[in-house]
Write a protein that holds these residues in place. Sequence first.
Motif, short mmCIF file in Angstrom:
data_model
loop_
_atom_site.label_atom_id
_atom_site.label_comp_id
_atom_site.label_asym_id
_atom_site.label_seq_id
_atom_site.Cartn_x
_atom_site.Cartn_y
_atom_site.Cartn_z
N ILE A 2 0.86 -1.18 0.00
CA ILE A 2 0.00 0.00 0.00
C ILE A 2 0.90 1.24 0.00
CG2 ILE A 2 -1.75 1.28 1.29
CD1 ILE A 2 -2.43 -1.51 2.61
N GLU A 55 5.47 3.62 1.68
CA GLU A 55 5.10 2.30 1.17
C GLU A 55 5.07 1.33 2.35
OE1 GLU A 55 6.61 2.27 -3.41
OE2 GLU A 55 8.10 1.78 -1.88
N ASN A 58 1.28 -3.82 4.52
CA ASN A 58 -0.15 -4.14 4.62
C ASN A 58 -0.84 -3.17 5.58
OD1 ASN A 58 0.57 -5.08 7.21
ND2 ASN A 58 0.87 -7.15 6.44
N ASP A 59 -2.14 -3.35 5.77
CA ASP A 59 -2.93 -2.50 6.66
C ASP A 59 -2.48 -2.62 8.11
OD1 ASP A 59 -4.73 -1.11 4.95
OD2 ASP A 59 -5.90 -2.94 4.69
N ARG A 90 -4.51 6.95 -0.44
CA ARG A 90 -3.97 5.58 -0.41
C ARG A 90 -4.05 4.99 -1.81
NH1 ARG A 90 -4.75 2.18 4.65
NH2 ARG A 90 -5.17 0.60 3.10
N VAL A 92 -2.97 1.39 -4.30
CA VAL A 92 -2.49 0.03 -4.46
C VAL A 92 -2.03 -0.14 -5.90
CG1 VAL A 92 -3.89 -0.99 -2.63
CG2 VAL A 92 -4.81 -0.86 -4.93
#
Length: 99
Positions: A2, A55, A58-59, A90, A92
């Motif tokens: 992310i 960067e 993950n969450d 945000r 991806v």
Amino acid sequence: MITIIAKFSVLPGKTEQFIKAAIDVTRETRKERGCLSYKILQSEKNEGSFTFVEEWLNDTAIEQHNGAKHFKRFLSEIEPITDGDIQIDRFVKVPSIFF
């Protein structure tokens, strides 16, 4: 992965204070588990305009960062020297056979 883009507008005369706080939070954030990259950029045209490019794995890593003491301290330090809300986006990666 992310990617987070966070933009800050710093009040006139407060740039050096913001940079010091940003360097401190960056130094500690780069040690965090799940932090893949953490950069500070300053606009060439507007010295009070800063962008963080982050960067994360993950969450979970982002949530841990948001709860970290050094990040909370950073937010409290910059609150009186920034103008307006922090702009946060945000992203991806777009899946493709070419990447």
